[in-house]
Scaffold this active site. Structure first.
Site, mmCIF file in Angstrom:
data_model
loop_
_atom_site.group_PDB
_atom_site.id
_atom_site.type_symbol
_atom_site.label_atom_id
_atom_site.label_comp_id
_atom_site.label_asym_id
_atom_site.label_seq_id
_atom_site.Cartn_x
_atom_site.Cartn_y
_atom_site.Cartn_z
ATOM 1 N N GLY A 221 0.850 -1.344 -0.097
ATOM 2 C CA GLY A 221 0.140 0.065 0.053
ATOM 3 C C GLY A 221 0.834 1.315 0.032
ATOM 4 O O GLY A 221 1.983 1.332 -0.595
ATOM 5 N N SER A 222 0.344 2.169 0.751
ATOM 6 C CA SER A 222 0.892 3.848 0.625
ATOM 7 C C SER A 222 2.553 3.686 1.497
ATOM 8 O O SER A 222 3.043 4.643 1.122
ATOM 9 C CB SER A 222 0.197 4.470 1.096
ATOM 10 O OG SER A 222 -1.005 4.708 0.589
ATOM 11 N N THR A 223 3.058 2.726 2.222
ATOM 12 C CA THR A 223 4.357 2.903 2.647
ATOM 13 C C THR A 223 5.113 2.855 1.276
ATOM 14 O O THR A 223 6.246 3.398 1.380
ATOM 15 C CB THR A 223 4.601 1.553 3.341
ATOM 16 O OG1 THR A 223 4.350 0.321 2.687
ATOM 17 C CG2 THR A 223 3.630 1.403 4.619
#
Length: 501
Positions: A221-223
């Protein structure tokens, strides 16, 4: 001699020749295999005549051998059971050992070449000197906090992982996989009971034997936006540079648009890179990735450690617990051209991007440590049975340098803002400066999302003291915020534990 007798004689001579050849084959080439076979009962008895060395954390032994008075003289026991299971592993009678019990088996068993002096001494004294002792880098407080917080998480996740490392050295401060297991039944001298216990764990659909911190790869995801942000900074985009955003973005060739997690997130046509990181702007990063190109994104991910297939975590040399390779995946059309829709999804940590929790911690550690990524390790020291001689002491070394100090500084500033004003507020620690990045990743069309957090803590002097990654599998709504909260607790524990610093 008549013909029939000659034929019988020839056959007998051939059979004797084959028997002689087989005997020599066994003695010359197969002797060690048979002597060391797990099915050789005499080998098993001999192995348990020598007391196996301890595996220790912060001065306390969490893998020890106790005298039984039975045929197998010593029983391997694990006082903390599930808390350290995926690090220590287990040493069974008939099954294969795992974890540090496997990677440091020869030293623990006393059969290592390093301990030959002890064995020579035993020849004259008639004693059986115990095996050597293995001292780990783990922080007791951080490890036990990670286990407790994961298993008692506030979103009801049943699977996940957490790993913390010292950014300055690469020393692993905590490593927990959920669900865990009790290694004690697997080390039982009742081999039937041990096999039954193993079979039950092996067939469990939640896979408690799997080391998710090192061997599980899931969409981050956004990591993953930290990797994309690093590539942007290296290609003329600054923290305050405006990039396209908006409430929706449809990449060329895409069947459906990419949207943000909430309508309030970057609805403006343009936002700065800093704002995109702080708010976790999907539309901004999807367009940014398409602008930078697939080759640039894949190369920057590789520089952070993606695609590495030979990394292990144990001593700083060869050997150790195996680490699965993180992948950016395929971003191509059948004709070899870039699939723009896949690139947009990959730039927000979806599509075929897959990452281990260790890789997430290494990204955060690299940013905190000025762009230098240290090689992760678990074994701090190897001590003689009598503890008077050290046969190995870890000397930290750099693994790679994925970004320059200037780029690391910009990334650090933006990640600090995520915890100060953005989605990572729950990771904050009183008296320390904390930076990070949350991530929510789709796990399937009808299953809850994974929750992620990667981050780091700096002391009052700006020195990095811990970097962490927490992943909650199929945690659903609030999963990334809960991962951030757990990460903050783990880093606070590592800071408080002198052994973890």
């Amino acid at each position: 001699m008549n013909a029939p007798l000659r034929r019988v004689g020839v056959v007998v001579m051939i059979l004797f020749g084959l028997l002689f050849a087989n005997l020599n084959w066994i003695q010359a080439y197969k002797a060690d295999e048979y002597r060391n076979s797990d099915y050789n009962g005499r080998v098993q008895v001999a192995e348990y005549e020598r007391k196996r060395g301890n595996i220790e954390v912060g001065g306390t032994a969490y893998a020890i051998s106790k005298e039984t008075g039975g045929k197998l003289r010593f029983l391997r026991t694990y006082p903390k059971g599930e808390v350290y299971a995926h690090v220590l592993g287990y040493k069974p009678v008939n099954l294969g050992e795992t974890g540090i019990e496997r990677t440091e088996n020869d030293f623990l068993a006393g059969t290592s070449d390093q301990l030959i002096g002890n064995r020579v001494k035993d020849m004259f004294t008639g004693e059986e000197t115990g095996g050597g002792n293995v001292l780990l880098t783990l922080s007791k407080r951080a490890q036990e906090t990670a286990y407790r917080q994961l298993t008692d998480n506030q979103v009801g996740a049943s699977k996940g992982a957490a790993i913390a490392i010292d950014p300055r050295t690469g020393a692993v401060q905590a490593l927990v996989s959920m669900p865990s297991f009790d290694p004690n039944p697997l080390a039982s001298h009742d081999t039937t009971a041990a096999q039954t216990a193993y079979n039950k764990l092996d067939k469990d659909p939640n896979r408690p034997l799997a080391n998710r911190a090192l061997a599980e790869t899931l969409p981050p995801g956004s990591t993953f936006k930290i990797v994309v942000a690093a590539a942007a900074l290296e290609n003329g985009i600054g923290q305050q540079t405006s990039i396209p955003a908006g409430s929706s973005y449809t990449a060329p060739g895409a069947g459906k648009p990419i949207k943000n997690a909430a309508p309030s997130i970057c609805p403006e046509p343009q936002v700065t890179l800093r704002e995109a990181v702080t708010e976790s702007c999907n539309t901004g990063f999807a367009q940014l990735g398409v602008r930078l190109g697939a080759d640039t994104i894949k190369e920057k991910a590789r520089q952070f450690g993606f695609e590495q297939e030979d990394l292990t975590v144990g001593q700083l040399g060869e050997g150790g617990l195996p680490v699965a390779a993180s992948r950016t995946g395929d971003i191509q059309n059948p004709d070899g051209s870039t699939d723009q829709a896949a690139l947009a999804q990959s730039s927000i940590g979806q599509n075929n991007v897959r990452m281990t929790p260790l890789q997430g911690a290494l990204i955060a550690a690299s940013v905190a440590n000025g762009g230098s990524q240290m090689r992760p390790y678990l074994v701090r020291q190897l001590l003689a049975p009598d503890r008077t001689t050290s046969y190995y002491t870890a000397k930290p070394r750099e693994l790679r340098r994925p970004v320059s100090g200037q780029v690391a500084g910009d990334l650090r500033d933006m990640m600090l803002n995520v915890v100060k004003e953005g989605t990572g507020r729950k990771a904050a620690i009183d008296g320390y400066t904390v930076g990070g990045k949350t991530g929510t990743a789709q796990s399937g069309p009808d299953t809850p999302d994974h929750g992620w957090f990667i981050g780091f803590a700096l002391d009052r002097n700006g020195t990095p003291v811990s970097a962490v990654c927490v992943e909650l599998e199929r945690a659903g709504s609030g999963g990334s915020a809960e991962a951030a909260r757990i990460a903050g607790r783990i880093m606070a524990a590592a800071i408080a534990d002198a052994g973890g610093r």
